[in-house]
Design an enzyme around this catalytic site. Structure first.
Site, PDB file in Angstrom:
ATOM      1  N   TYR A 166       0.739  -1.133  -0.140  1.00  0.00           N
ATOM      2  CA  TYR A 166       0.066  -0.087  -0.118  1.00  0.00           C
ATOM      3  C   TYR A 166       0.933   1.043   0.087  1.00  0.00           C
ATOM      4  O   TYR A 166       0.623   2.068  -0.700  1.00  0.00           O
ATOM      5  CB  TYR A 166      -0.906  -0.010   1.220  1.00  0.00           C
ATOM      6  CG  TYR A 166      -1.872   1.149   1.316  1.00  0.00           C
ATOM      7  CD1 TYR A 166      -3.015   1.493   0.430  1.00  0.00           C
ATOM      8  CD2 TYR A 166      -1.544   2.134   2.299  1.00  0.00           C
ATOM      9  CE1 TYR A 166      -3.573   2.655   0.890  1.00  0.00           C
ATOM     10  CE2 TYR A 166      -2.234   3.198   2.399  1.00  0.00           C
ATOM     11  CZ  TYR A 166      -3.467   3.584   1.592  1.00  0.00           C
ATOM     12  OH  TYR A 166      -3.953   4.784   1.626  1.00  0.00           O
ATOM     13  N   LYS A 170       1.326   4.515  -2.708  1.00  0.00           N
ATOM     14  CA  LYS A 170       1.268   6.006  -2.413  1.00  0.00           C
ATOM     15  C   LYS A 170       2.559   6.667  -2.606  1.00  0.00           C
ATOM     16  O   LYS A 170       2.358   7.724  -2.863  1.00  0.00           O
ATOM     17  CB  LYS A 170       0.664   5.840  -0.857  1.00  0.00           C
ATOM     18  CG  LYS A 170      -0.701   5.329  -0.813  1.00  0.00           C
ATOM     19  CD  LYS A 170      -1.868   5.877  -1.544  1.00  0.00           C
ATOM     20  CE  LYS A 170      -3.129   5.294  -1.504  1.00  0.00           C
ATOM     21  NZ  LYS A 170      -4.035   5.995  -2.289  1.00  0.00           N
TER      22      LYS A 170
HETATM   23  P1  NAD Z   1     -13.340   4.068   0.948  1.00  0.00           P
HETATM   24  O1  NAD Z   1     -12.928   2.524   0.640  1.00  0.00           O
HETATM   25  O2  NAD Z   1     -13.933   4.383   2.057  1.00  0.00           O
HETATM   26  O3  NAD Z   1     -14.076   4.520  -0.254  1.00  0.00           O
HETATM   27  C1  NAD Z   1     -13.561   4.263  -1.505  1.00  0.00           C
HETATM   28  C2  NAD Z   1     -14.312   4.561  -2.667  1.00  0.00           C
HETATM   29  O4  NAD Z   1     -13.707   3.840  -3.977  1.00  0.00           O
HETATM   30  C3  NAD Z   1     -15.620   3.536  -2.604  1.00  0.00           C
HETATM   31  O5  NAD Z   1     -16.367   4.117  -2.981  1.00  0.00           O
HETATM   32  C4  NAD Z   1     -15.089   2.378  -3.526  1.00  0.00           C
HETATM   33  O6  NAD Z   1     -16.280   1.760  -4.059  1.00  0.00           O
HETATM   34  C5  NAD Z   1     -14.239   2.999  -4.518  1.00  0.00           C
HETATM   35  N1  NAD Z   1     -13.576   2.209  -5.400  1.00  0.00           N
HETATM   36  C6  NAD Z   1     -12.490   1.329  -4.745  1.00  0.00           C
HETATM   37  N2  NAD Z   1     -12.008   0.594  -5.626  1.00  0.00           N
HETATM   38  C7  NAD Z   1     -12.369   1.095  -6.908  1.00  0.00           C
HETATM   39  C8  NAD Z   1     -12.092   0.918  -8.291  1.00  0.00           C
HETATM   40  N3  NAD Z   1     -11.395  -0.063  -8.447  1.00  0.00           N
HETATM   41  N4  NAD Z   1     -12.642   1.660  -9.351  1.00  0.00           N
HETATM   42  C9  NAD Z   1     -13.448   2.712  -8.979  1.00  0.00           C
HETATM   43  N5  NAD Z   1     -13.660   3.016  -7.720  1.00  0.00           N
HETATM   44  C10 NAD Z   1     -13.319   2.279  -6.627  1.00  0.00           C
HETATM   45  O7  NAD Z   1     -11.836   4.733   0.719  1.00  0.00           O
HETATM   46  P2  NAD Z   1     -11.444   6.128   1.636  1.00  0.00           P
HETATM   47  O8  NAD Z   1     -10.917   6.143   3.041  1.00  0.00           O
HETATM   48  O9  NAD Z   1     -12.437   7.143   1.151  1.00  0.00           O
HETATM   49  O10 NAD Z   1     -10.082   6.592   0.582  1.00  0.00           O
HETATM   50  C11 NAD Z   1     -10.068   7.386  -0.481  1.00  0.00           C
HETATM   51  C12 NAD Z   1      -8.626   7.335  -1.045  1.00  0.00           C
HETATM   52  O11 NAD Z   1      -8.068   8.204   0.035  1.00  0.00           O
HETATM   53  C13 NAD Z   1      -7.893   6.118  -1.181  1.00  0.00           C
HETATM   54  O12 NAD Z   1      -7.103   6.476  -2.353  1.00  0.00           O
HETATM   55  C14 NAD Z   1      -7.051   5.840   0.013  1.00  0.00           C
HETATM   56  O13 NAD Z   1      -5.974   5.294  -0.249  1.00  0.00           O
HETATM   57  C15 NAD Z   1      -6.795   7.574   0.359  1.00  0.00           C
HETATM   58  N6  NAD Z   1      -6.535   7.763   1.808  1.00  0.00           N
HETATM   59  C16 NAD Z   1      -7.336   7.255   2.808  1.00  0.00           C
HETATM   60  C17 NAD Z   1      -7.042   7.424   4.282  1.00  0.00           C
HETATM   61  C18 NAD Z   1      -7.976   7.185   5.313  1.00  0.00           C
HETATM   62  O14 NAD Z   1      -7.696   7.265   6.341  1.00  0.00           O
HETATM   63  N7  NAD Z   1      -9.115   6.904   4.886  1.00  0.00           N
HETATM   64  C19 NAD Z   1      -5.853   8.041   4.546  1.00  0.00           C
HETATM   65  C20 NAD Z   1      -4.917   8.347   3.498  1.00  0.00           C
HETATM   66  C21 NAD Z   1      -5.180   8.085   2.225  1.00  0.00           C
END
Ligand code: NAD
Length: 284
Positions: A166, A170
């Site tokens: 992961y 990133k």
């Molecule tokens: P989440 O899992 O809550 O939501 C992700 C969304 O993306 C969902 O609606 C899912 O259906 C969609 N998705 C997943 N795979 C997909 C694909 N192959 N094609 C199209 N859509 C797809 O995730 P989140 O926490 O909202 O994270 C969003 C982004 O932010 C991610 O890239 C994650 O790595 C990054 N991020 C999240 C956090 C955190 O703490 N939540 C921290 C740092 C970075």
């Protein structure tokens, strides 16, 4: 210069595409950009259709913006190409691409099955690459600049336990963002990413399920171990867990999707026209 899409003069509104918009951070960004006055191209997996339709209905009703929902998988090049094509056909142009969709799986490196590594690379890295690529092609064709924003992470800035793959995806997004910023500056296209720590979204729920099923601990205990007490409880003595307070967030609370959305709102605005190549971590 305005901080929002210019809706004061007649003419088409600016259009923003957001991937992974059905839930979590993407959902928060969609709400915020609709409030800012953008028409939206929303993208998610077909299994998220009901949630995405509900979101589209709600922002159409509340903010009067136009919304096109497209379904597919960001790791499939043809789906991302179709996303950009559909949005341009239905809404006229693309001003901003927010390549937010991503997945997380936590595992020690040598216990990571190759298929899981491929999946993480496919969705997180290739998915973001395809979004940048087709957005840039469209923006260059339009000839009036644009905004590209990707989702990095605190794990894209430093290594963390059980996050080898992961974290690698990133770091890759952060590197690609800097390079793309160099390539597209001459077109007036800025490229930035957000790199938050813990944001409370369904993704954190999946990670909790993985860790608690592995350790036999009660559901929710892993999330709690990486989370923070509400500010009022940690800033007023006695500190209930000083080590935890310092460990991840200097603000002593977890982030919410709207915290990231506020940053994205700025990055896609005219006011951010001189900000490019950054991976902001001020919302750790
Ligand atoms: P989440 O899992 O809550 O939501 C992700 C969304 O993306 C969902 O609606 C899912 O259906 C969609 N998705 C997943 N795979 C997909 C694909 N192959 N094609 C199209 N859509 C797809 O995730 P989140 O926490 O909202 O994270 C969003 C982004 O932010 C991610 O890239 C994650 O790595 C990054 N991020 C999240 C956090 C955190 O703490 N939540 C921290 C740092 C970075």
């Amino acid at each position: 210069m305005s901080n929002v899409a210019d809706t004061s003069t007649p003419g088409p509104r600016r259009v923003a595409i957001i991937t992974g918009a059905a839930e979590g951070i993407g959902h928060g960004i969609a709400l915020r950009l609709a409030k800012d006055g953008f028409d939206l191209g929303l993208f998610d997996l077909s299994r998220a259709q009901e949630k995405l339709e509900r979101l589209a209905e709600s922002v159409r009703g509340e903010f009067g913006v136009r919304v096109v929902n497209v379904y597919g998988d960001v790791s499939r090049e043809e789906d991302v190409e179709r996303l950009v094509e559909t949005v341009v056909r239905e809404l006229g142009s693309v001003w901003a691409m927010v390549a937010n969709a991503g997945i997380s799986m936590n595992r020690v490196l040598h216990e990571t099955p190759t298929e899981e590594m491929d999946k993480l690379l496919g969705v997180n890295f290739k998915g973001t690459f395809f979004c940048y690529k087709y957005a840039a092609m469209q923006m260059i064709k339009q000839g009036n600049g644009g905004r590209i924003v990707g989702a990095s992470s605190i794990a894209g800035k430093k290594g963390l336990p059980e996050q080898a793959v992961y974290s690698a995806t990133k770091f890759a997004i952060r590197g690609m963002t800097q390079c793309a910023a160099m390539d597209y500056g001459k077109y007036g296209i800025t490229v930035n990413s957000y790199a938050p720590g813990v944001i409370e979204t369904p993704l954190m729920g999946y990670l909790d399920e993985y860790h608690t099923s592995k350790t036999g601990q009660p559901k929710g205990s892993w999330t709690q171990s990486v989370s923070h007490e509400p500010v009022r409880e940690v800033v007023e003595p006695p500190l209930r867990n000083g080590a935890q307070f310092n460990s991840l967030s200097v603000l002593g609370r977890n982030g919410q999707p709207e915290d990231v959305a506020k940053l994205v709102s700025f990055l896609v605005s005219d006011d951010a026209s001189f900000i490019t190549g950054t991976s902001s971590d001020h919302i750790l």
